[in-house]
Design a protein around this motif. Sequence first.
Motif, PDB file in Angstrom:
ATOM      1  N   VAL A 116      10.580 -29.186   9.852  1.00  0.00           N
ATOM      2  CA  VAL A 116       9.761 -28.647  10.932  1.00  0.00           C
ATOM      3  C   VAL A 116      10.568 -27.651  11.748  1.00  0.00           C
ATOM      4  O   VAL A 116      11.798 -27.661  11.731  1.00  0.00           O
ATOM      5  CB  VAL A 116       9.225 -29.764  11.854  1.00  0.00           C
ATOM      6  CG1 VAL A 116       8.330 -30.718  11.088  1.00  0.00           C
ATOM      7  CG2 VAL A 116      10.368 -30.530  12.522  1.00  0.00           C
ATOM      8  N   CYS A 285       0.659 -24.266  13.742  1.00  0.00           N
ATOM      9  CA  CYS A 285       0.262 -25.446  14.512  1.00  0.00           C
ATOM     10  C   CYS A 285       0.987 -25.531  15.847  1.00  0.00           C
ATOM     11  O   CYS A 285       1.832 -26.410  16.051  1.00  0.00           O
ATOM     12  CB  CYS A 285       0.511 -26.725  13.717  1.00  0.00           C
ATOM     13  SG  CYS A 285      -0.179 -28.198  14.528  1.00  0.00           S
ATOM     14  N   LEU A 292      -1.252 -31.657  14.147  1.00  0.00           N
ATOM     15  CA  LEU A 292       0.044 -31.794  13.486  1.00  0.00           C
ATOM     16  C   LEU A 292      -0.018 -32.833  12.379  1.00  0.00           C
ATOM     17  O   LEU A 292       0.478 -32.602  11.265  1.00  0.00           O
ATOM     18  CB  LEU A 292       1.118 -32.167  14.511  1.00  0.00           C
ATOM     19  CG  LEU A 292       2.512 -32.455  13.954  1.00  0.00           C
ATOM     20  CD1 LEU A 292       3.052 -31.269  13.176  1.00  0.00           C
ATOM     21  CD2 LEU A 292       3.472 -32.841  15.090  1.00  0.00           C
ATOM     22  N   CYS A 295      -1.781 -31.399   9.397  1.00  0.00           N
ATOM     23  CA  CYS A 295      -0.890 -30.482   8.684  1.00  0.00           C
ATOM     24  C   CYS A 295       0.097 -31.247   7.811  1.00  0.00           C
ATOM     25  O   CYS A 295       0.340 -30.881   6.646  1.00  0.00           O
ATOM     26  CB  CYS A 295      -0.117 -29.620   9.672  1.00  0.00           C
ATOM     27  SG  CYS A 295      -1.078 -28.362  10.545  1.00  0.00           S
ATOM     28  N   GLN A 308       6.900 -26.754   8.510  1.00  0.00           N
ATOM     29  CA  GLN A 308       5.774 -27.029   9.388  1.00  0.00           C
ATOM     30  C   GLN A 308       6.105 -26.677  10.845  1.00  0.00           C
ATOM     31  O   GLN A 308       7.106 -27.139  11.388  1.00  0.00           O
ATOM     32  CB  GLN A 308       5.372 -28.507   9.311  1.00  0.00           C
ATOM     33  CG  GLN A 308       4.207 -28.881  10.206  1.00  0.00           C
ATOM     34  CD  GLN A 308       2.977 -28.051   9.895  1.00  0.00           C
ATOM     35  OE1 GLN A 308       2.499 -28.037   8.754  1.00  0.00           O
ATOM     36  NE2 GLN A 308       2.449 -27.350  10.895  1.00  0.00           N
ATOM     37  N   GLU A 309       5.252 -25.874  11.453  1.00  0.00           N
ATOM     38  CA  GLU A 309       5.355 -25.612  12.887  1.00  0.00           C
ATOM     39  C   GLU A 309       4.894 -26.840  13.667  1.00  0.00           C
ATOM     40  O   GLU A 309       3.989 -27.564  13.249  1.00  0.00           O
ATOM     41  CB  GLU A 309       4.469 -24.417  13.259  1.00  0.00           C
ATOM     42  CG  GLU A 309       4.514 -24.053  14.737  1.00  0.00           C
ATOM     43  CD  GLU A 309       3.742 -22.782  15.050  1.00  0.00           C
ATOM     44  OE1 GLU A 309       4.029 -22.171  16.082  1.00  0.00           O
ATOM     45  OE2 GLU A 309       2.852 -22.402  14.251  1.00  0.00           O
ATOM     46  N   GLN A 310       5.512 -27.080  14.813  1.00  0.00           N
ATOM     47  CA  GLN A 310       5.070 -28.148  15.712  1.00  0.00           C
ATOM     48  C   GLN A 310       5.384 -27.723  17.146  1.00  0.00           C
ATOM     49  O   GLN A 310       6.247 -26.872  17.371  1.00  0.00           O
ATOM     50  CB  GLN A 310       5.720 -29.482  15.357  1.00  0.00           C
ATOM     51  CG  GLN A 310       7.228 -29.483  15.281  1.00  0.00           C
ATOM     52  CD  GLN A 310       7.892 -29.499  16.638  1.00  0.00           C
ATOM     53  OE1 GLN A 310       7.417 -30.144  17.564  1.00  0.00           O
ATOM     54  NE2 GLN A 310       9.018 -28.800  16.769  1.00  0.00           N
ATOM     55  N   SER A 311       4.665 -28.299  18.107  1.00  0.00           N
ATOM     56  CA  SER A 311       4.746 -27.776  19.472  1.00  0.00           C
ATOM     57  C   SER A 311       5.224 -28.797  20.494  1.00  0.00           C
ATOM     58  O   SER A 311       4.913 -28.679  21.674  1.00  0.00           O
ATOM     59  CB  SER A 311       3.377 -27.234  19.909  1.00  0.00           C
ATOM     60  OG  SER A 311       2.444 -28.290  20.083  1.00  0.00           O
ATOM     61  N   VAL A 322       2.424 -33.146  23.237  1.00  0.00           N
ATOM     62  CA  VAL A 322       1.926 -33.659  21.967  1.00  0.00           C
ATOM     63  C   VAL A 322       1.958 -35.179  21.916  1.00  0.00           C
ATOM     64  O   VAL A 322       1.007 -35.831  21.476  1.00  0.00           O
ATOM     65  CB  VAL A 322       2.753 -33.074  20.802  1.00  0.00           C
ATOM     66  CG1 VAL A 322       2.332 -33.684  19.475  1.00  0.00           C
ATOM     67  CG2 VAL A 322       2.616 -31.554  20.765  1.00  0.00           C
ATOM     68  N   LEU A 332       6.091 -39.360  14.423  1.00  0.00           N
ATOM     69  CA  LEU A 332       6.319 -37.935  14.613  1.00  0.00           C
ATOM     70  C   LEU A 332       7.746 -37.623  15.076  1.00  0.00           C
ATOM     71  O   LEU A 332       8.027 -36.510  15.518  1.00  0.00           O
ATOM     72  CB  LEU A 332       5.308 -37.373  15.625  1.00  0.00           C
ATOM     73  CG  LEU A 332       3.831 -37.509  15.224  1.00  0.00           C
ATOM     74  CD1 LEU A 332       2.932 -36.950  16.319  1.00  0.00           C
ATOM     75  CD2 LEU A 332       3.545 -36.828  13.884  1.00  0.00           C
TER      76      LEU A 332
END
Length: 381
Positions: A116, A285, A292, A295, A308-311, A322, A332
């Motif tokens: 990520v 994302c 998420l 995804c 994978q993008e995550q915020s 999140v 996560l």
Amino acid sequence: MKIARIETFLVPPRWLFVRVETDAGVVGWGEATCEGRSETVRTAVDQLAELLIGQDPLRIEDHWQVMTKGSFYRGGPILGSAVAGLDQALWDIAGRHFGAPVHQLLGGPVRERIRVYGWVGGDEPDEVAEAIAAQVEAGLTAVKMNASGRMSANGSAAELDGVVRRVAAAREVLGPERDVAVDFHGRFTLATARRAASLLADLHPFFLEEPVVPENSHLIGRIAESTAIPIATGERLYSRQEFLPVLQAGIAVAQPDLSHAGGITEVRKIAALAETFDVQLAPHCPLGPIALAACLQVGFATPNHLIQEQSIGIHYNRGADVLDYVVDTRPLAFVDGSIERLTGPGLGIEVDEAAVRDADRRGHAWRGPIWRHDDGSFAEW
């Protein structure tokens, strides 16, 4: 088992969650966020609910076909986002019904963890090094940053120098072992994007994202041909049909958003199409935990998945983050820059329904900023 109720929740900082309940008591969650337009999507979800109430939730493909094609006027981010949230929720129900994670229903895992990356700004160059250091401290091995703030139509020498200085600052913190992706965010013209790409080559960006606005996707091949840096795009493309021209033009990374591009059902098909062009999948994302998780489920079952993008902790997440809407944050968690394979049923996370209902009472009215050039004309954000 029949679909009995569909609810939506407009929750801070800028998300729209969808809850689908069956008469058997099985509940699925999806995320239909469309940044800055989520209230409009909420109405679209309510309309699509008319097609689903009383139906078998396990007929996911048929529901997707009807939701996307049941009206003479089709496509676009509003309908795509509404369909996406409902589609995710139906897959969540299916996984819970069968007692398996969604990726198992998609053919089983092809990997045990997904790398990520985190987003670190870039609009303001002085903030880059500190923000990247924080992401490295959090255990990430890759970040993404904006190449610039507001960019003039024919990028000045000073503006282009600023782009290089930002990425150089990132590279200095990251070293050669970690990666930095650079997002042009559709702020550049074709000519300026080509000039910037040539100046960044020696800094080895992981990829250059959205070098032109999606309306100008017919130009993206000219950038792909002019640089060895991988070109990425797709967060504002919503179907296989919209991805086909950019795949043919030579992009290296496809970035569909599972909350905009029709959900799990359509993104799986986009991934398969991308694979035939030797293109990797890196879903967009910058959204909430449900998006998420969706995804990740696709990523665990997709051979050509890249990253994978995550915020988590992104600057947009003011007032909530999140992990605030999940009961257990451990699925996560970052482990050596990756998220380990989710093993719980459905999307693999447990949504904190009480927190969601409470947050919906506060709601949100998030909007993207409106930028202007020095002469007063509109500038791409």
